[in-house]
Design an enzyme around this catalytic site. Structure first.
Site, mmCIF file in Angstrom:
data_model
loop_
_atom_site.group_PDB
_atom_site.id
_atom_site.type_symbol
_atom_site.label_atom_id
_atom_site.label_comp_id
_atom_site.label_asym_id
_atom_site.label_seq_id
_atom_site.Cartn_x
_atom_site.Cartn_y
_atom_site.Cartn_z
ATOM 1 N N ASP A 143 25.211 41.041 41.185
ATOM 2 C CA ASP A 143 26.195 40.352 40.352
ATOM 3 C C ASP A 143 25.805 40.347 38.878
ATOM 4 O O ASP A 143 24.628 40.536 38.520
ATOM 5 C CB ASP A 143 26.329 38.892 40.800
ATOM 6 C CG ASP A 143 27.068 38.746 42.110
ATOM 7 O OD1 ASP A 143 27.258 39.757 42.811
ATOM 8 O OD2 ASP A 143 27.442 37.609 42.446
ATOM 9 N N HIS B 138 34.117 40.855 39.125
ATOM 10 C CA HIS B 138 33.430 39.565 38.971
ATOM 11 C C HIS B 138 33.972 38.817 37.748
ATOM 12 O O HIS B 138 33.246 38.079 37.105
ATOM 13 C CB HIS B 138 31.921 39.794 38.844
ATOM 14 C CG HIS B 138 31.088 38.564 39.088
ATOM 15 N ND1 HIS B 138 31.426 37.586 39.992
ATOM 16 C CD2 HIS B 138 29.911 38.153 38.527
ATOM 17 C CE1 HIS B 138 30.504 36.647 39.990
ATOM 18 N NE2 HIS B 138 29.586 36.954 39.109
ATOM 19 N N HIS C 193 33.382 35.959 32.962
ATOM 20 C CA HIS C 193 32.442 35.114 33.713
ATOM 21 C C HIS C 193 32.378 33.707 33.092
ATOM 22 O O HIS C 193 31.307 33.160 32.848
ATOM 23 C CB HIS C 193 31.042 35.747 33.727
ATOM 24 C CG HIS C 193 30.171 35.229 34.842
ATOM 25 N ND1 HIS C 193 29.332 34.157 34.686
ATOM 26 C CD2 HIS C 193 29.994 35.659 36.110
ATOM 27 C CE1 HIS C 193 28.669 33.937 35.807
ATOM 28 N NE2 HIS C 193 29.066 34.833 36.698
ATOM 29 N N HIS D 121 21.005 39.828 41.572
ATOM 30 C CA HIS D 121 21.592 39.966 40.237
ATOM 31 C C HIS D 121 20.938 41.105 39.464
ATOM 32 O O HIS D 121 19.713 41.128 39.326
ATOM 33 C CB HIS D 121 21.413 38.677 39.439
ATOM 34 C CG HIS D 121 22.222 37.527 39.958
ATOM 35 N ND1 HIS D 121 21.838 36.798 41.056
ATOM 36 C CD2 HIS D 121 23.408 37.006 39.531
ATOM 37 C CE1 HIS D 121 22.752 35.853 41.290
ATOM 38 N NE2 HIS D 121 23.710 35.962 40.377
#
Length: 269
Positions: A82, A133, A137, A228
């Site tokens: 991510d 995503h 963010h 991540h």
């Protein structure tokens, strides 16, 4: 773009809608009952908000938390990264995956992807998938209205589709947090919500061993693991924790006869 899918409100949202209708009808018949109606609606909204803070919940709509049974039977484990792409970390993650002949899905922040289009090209060229995503963010994502959610998810979908050459199929909200307005937006864009079975907290924990233990304790076929390549925590020497953890994790999978795969293995419904 991905083909839109039909959205059906889940039971908790149908119950919420019924409560709103009942509260309005009750106040119309007995105006003095408005404090009770208001309290009921506030409790309902608080409940929906609490459910949105539970990333692995499916009460607000379908949520991919594990690979399907057939993929588990084949000994596959889903591997996701991510918050990237990050030029300081993503290339090294790709190299480590190549060495282990492993595949993964990269849930990319579209604003980062637009700044580093070559990294998106490398992710796709090396056999991995690019997923959505969000655009920026935002930490406010779970509190956004439906228009703002459409912009965050929709703009990201357009940017990532243009860069990757094919549309993402899955969406993961920032920190996994969402509200009842998200699922109809995803359905309109042909996206599916995905979260995780287990996560290592490698964006905040600086101890590689602690991160590794969280990912491997109870690890089983079909699990969906989250790490991540963006927002990566650094250890005491300044090295991204994920770059220490990932080779060990891939070795553990090999020893246990498991294969790291991307979400490409998940069939469309």
């Amino acid at each position: 773009m991905a083909k839109p899918r039909r959205w059906t409100p889940p039971p908790v949202l149908r119950a919420s809608a019924a409560l709103h209708v009942a509260a309005a009808a009750g106040v119309a018949v007995v105006p003095a009952a408005w404090p009770w109606a208001l309290a009921a609606l506030m409790g309902n909204h608080a409940l929906l908000g609490a459910i949105g803070l539970w990333p692995r919940s499916s009460l607000l709509g379908p949520n991919l938390r594990r690979l399907p049974t057939e993929n588990a039977r084949l000994g596959q484990v889903g591997l996701c990264f991510d918050d990237g792409p990050d030029p300081a970390v993503t290339p090294a993650v790709l190299d480590q995956l190549d060495r282990a002949k492993a595949k993964a899905s990269f849930f990319c922040i579209a604003a980062h992807a637009a700044r580093h289009p070559g990294l998106i090209e490398a992710i796709v060229r090396r056999g991995h998938t690019v997923e959505n995503h969000s655009w920026h963010h935002s930490h406010r994502f779970a509190a956004m209205g439906i228009g703002a959610i459409r912009r965050e998810v929709g703009e990201a979908q357009q940017i990532l589709t243009a860069l990757a050459g094919c549309p993402p199929r899955f969406f993961k909200p920032p920190a996994g947090l969402r509200n009842p307005l998200l699922d109809p937006v995803l359905a309109g864009l042909g996206l599916h919500l995905a979260t995780w079975t287990r996560r290592g907290y490698d964006a905040v924990r600086r101890d590689p061993l602690a991160v590794e233990r969280r990912l491997t304790h109870g690890l089983a076929a079909g699990d969906l693991l989250m790490l991540h390549d963006g927002s990566a925590a650094r250890d005491g020497d300044g090295r991204p924790v994920v770059l220490t953890v990932l080779p060990r994790l891939l070795d553990t999978l090999a020893v246990r006869g498991l294969t790291a795969v991307s979400l490409e293995v998940v069939a469309d419904d």
